[in-house]
Design an enzyme around this catalytic site. Sequence first.
Site, PDB file in Angstrom:
ATOM      1  N   TYR A 110      35.056   9.411  -8.762  1.00 35.72           N
ATOM      2  CA  TYR A 110      36.170   8.752  -8.083  1.00 35.72           C
ATOM      3  C   TYR A 110      36.810   9.720  -7.109  1.00 35.72           C
ATOM      4  O   TYR A 110      36.698  10.942  -7.237  1.00 35.72           O
ATOM      5  CB  TYR A 110      37.193   8.210  -9.080  1.00 35.72           C
ATOM      6  CG  TYR A 110      38.337   9.128  -9.420  1.00 35.72           C
ATOM      7  CD1 TYR A 110      39.517   9.108  -8.685  1.00 35.72           C
ATOM      8  CD2 TYR A 110      38.264  10.009 -10.497  1.00 35.72           C
ATOM      9  CE1 TYR A 110      40.576   9.932  -9.000  1.00 35.72           C
ATOM     10  CE2 TYR A 110      39.315  10.839 -10.820  1.00 35.72           C
ATOM     11  CZ  TYR A 110      40.471  10.805 -10.072  1.00 35.72           C
ATOM     12  OH  TYR A 110      41.522  11.628 -10.380  1.00 35.72           O
ATOM     13  N   LYS A 181      36.476  13.682  -8.990  1.00 41.93           N
ATOM     14  CA  LYS A 181      35.771  13.988 -10.228  1.00 41.93           C
ATOM     15  C   LYS A 181      34.500  13.157 -10.342  1.00 41.93           C
ATOM     16  O   LYS A 181      34.393  12.077  -9.757  1.00 41.93           O
ATOM     17  CB  LYS A 181      36.667  13.717 -11.440  1.00 41.93           C
ATOM     18  CG  LYS A 181      37.868  14.649 -11.546  1.00 41.93           C
ATOM     19  CD  LYS A 181      38.716  14.327 -12.761  1.00 41.93           C
ATOM     20  CE  LYS A 181      39.825  15.349 -12.938  1.00 41.93           C
ATOM     21  NZ  LYS A 181      40.821  15.297 -11.853  1.00 41.93           N
ATOM     22  N   PHE A 202      45.617  10.395 -17.395  1.00 46.64           N
ATOM     23  CA  PHE A 202      44.239  10.068 -17.771  1.00 46.64           C
ATOM     24  C   PHE A 202      43.286  11.240 -17.479  1.00 46.64           C
ATOM     25  O   PHE A 202      42.444  11.586 -18.308  1.00 46.64           O
ATOM     26  CB  PHE A 202      43.794   8.823 -17.009  1.00 46.64           C
ATOM     27  CG  PHE A 202      42.369   8.404 -17.251  1.00 46.64           C
ATOM     28  CD1 PHE A 202      42.056   7.491 -18.243  1.00 46.64           C
ATOM     29  CD2 PHE A 202      41.347   8.915 -16.465  1.00 46.64           C
ATOM     30  CE1 PHE A 202      40.739   7.105 -18.460  1.00 46.64           C
ATOM     31  CE2 PHE A 202      40.030   8.528 -16.665  1.00 46.64           C
ATOM     32  CZ  PHE A 202      39.720   7.629 -17.663  1.00 46.64           C
ATOM     33  N   ASP A 203      43.411  11.838 -16.312  1.00 50.28           N
ATOM     34  CA  ASP A 203      42.515  12.938 -15.923  1.00 50.28           C
ATOM     35  C   ASP A 203      42.615  14.117 -16.887  1.00 50.28           C
ATOM     36  O   ASP A 203      41.610  14.656 -17.354  1.00 50.28           O
ATOM     37  CB  ASP A 203      42.858  13.432 -14.510  1.00 50.28           C
ATOM     38  CG  ASP A 203      42.594  12.387 -13.451  1.00 50.28           C
ATOM     39  OD1 ASP A 203      43.150  11.279 -13.559  1.00 50.28           O
ATOM     40  OD2 ASP A 203      41.836  12.680 -12.512  1.00 50.28           O
ATOM     41  N   THR A 204      43.845  14.528 -17.173  1.00 48.20           N
ATOM     42  CA  THR A 204      44.047  15.668 -18.067  1.00 48.20           C
ATOM     43  C   THR A 204      43.514  15.368 -19.454  1.00 48.20           C
ATOM     44  O   THR A 204      42.840  16.207 -20.076  1.00 48.20           O
ATOM     45  CB  THR A 204      45.544  16.013 -18.144  1.00 48.20           C
ATOM     46  OG1 THR A 204      46.041  16.304 -16.840  1.00 48.20           O
ATOM     47  CG2 THR A 204      45.766  17.209 -19.044  1.00 48.20           C
TER      48      THR A 204
END
Length: 405
Positions: A110, A181, A202-204
Amino acid sequence: MDTRAAMEPGPRVLDTTARLASVDIVIPVLNEERALPGCVSTLAGFLDERFPLPWRITIMDNGSTDATWPVATALADEYDRVHAQRLDIRGRGAALRAAWHDSPADIVAYMDVDLSTDLDALFPLVASVASGHSEIAIGTRLAPSSRTRRSMRRELVSRGYNALLRYGFGAGFSDAQCGFKAARTEVVRPLMDKIEDDAWFFDTELLLLAEHNGLRVHEVPVDWIEDVDSRVRVVKTAIDDLKGLARVAWSMSMGRAEVEVTRSEPTPTHPDAVVARPRAVTMAKFTSFAAIGIISGILYTLLYLPLRQIWSPTMTNLGALVLAGFVNIEANRRWTFGHIRRTTMHFRAAVLFLANYALTTAAVLAVPPMAGHLAEVGAVVATYCLLTLLRFTALDRWVFSRTRN
């Protein structure tokens, strides 16, 4: 010998029947009717000309109230390899979860709609995942070779947040929140089933869970320019992230963050290689842990006595525990539990430290003042040694039994 002739590729150098990994690049959007057309046309043109793997662009509209969805469907009709999908729930995490779960591609990725990250980093990002070397790849704006242009406020918040991840969680990655990512689809789906956040955290959470479960996260330095029209609310996002970190820390410390994921294990390349036996827990590990426990008990006592001359009992206990605990954790990490993940060790140590502090402080306060310093020191040291013994029993059940299995 003709050197030029020897360097010409033979007829079997390229295997044209090998299937290339497919990539699905998701663009999560919320009220982005202005930015979306330029993003898709620029990205599709770049992929057509300079991206060697099969690709698809997925526009993921998550709760837009403007004309973003009609624009997205029009773009999907215009471009053969652009797909549009709509979700009523807001949040970047929710958008990625839905798109990545439904994707038919081998690799899911993304990027942000503002294309703040230079697209030259896209293939290096995907290549490490496509090769099987890494399970997840992320862009980093904080590597020494990265080149960024953004406000001082965002720079300070970003560096402070990622420093917290490194020193508080033992994270091996440097930039959790860069919107750039990629991951192997078969690996990221089990992780998403464990992730609770549907927004910016969400990413972390994805990266912390990945490292906690032994997955390899590869970083690619990127060039990044801040878009001042960003939808990110820095202060609110930072507060939400801190809440998320506390939740993930508790989950890891309680052993609820383990995920059944597929990952490659190291195997010898040479057919005649003589490999070392896998590291196993032996009596030497028990001896090492016991010796370190005894030494830390002695160190705690030697620290408590002089500090007690200048501090109150509770402050003295805290200072002695911090210093002795640091030595204990580092020594065990190096010589006893090197096979255990760093994040696991850090969270177990944090929980044990809080328990130690609560119980040793209770022991200190339970001694009446007229009993004197000797009784106070005896009570707190005895409590500390007892807790060390109990910790040895608990870690024997948790760590050593898991390693044997």
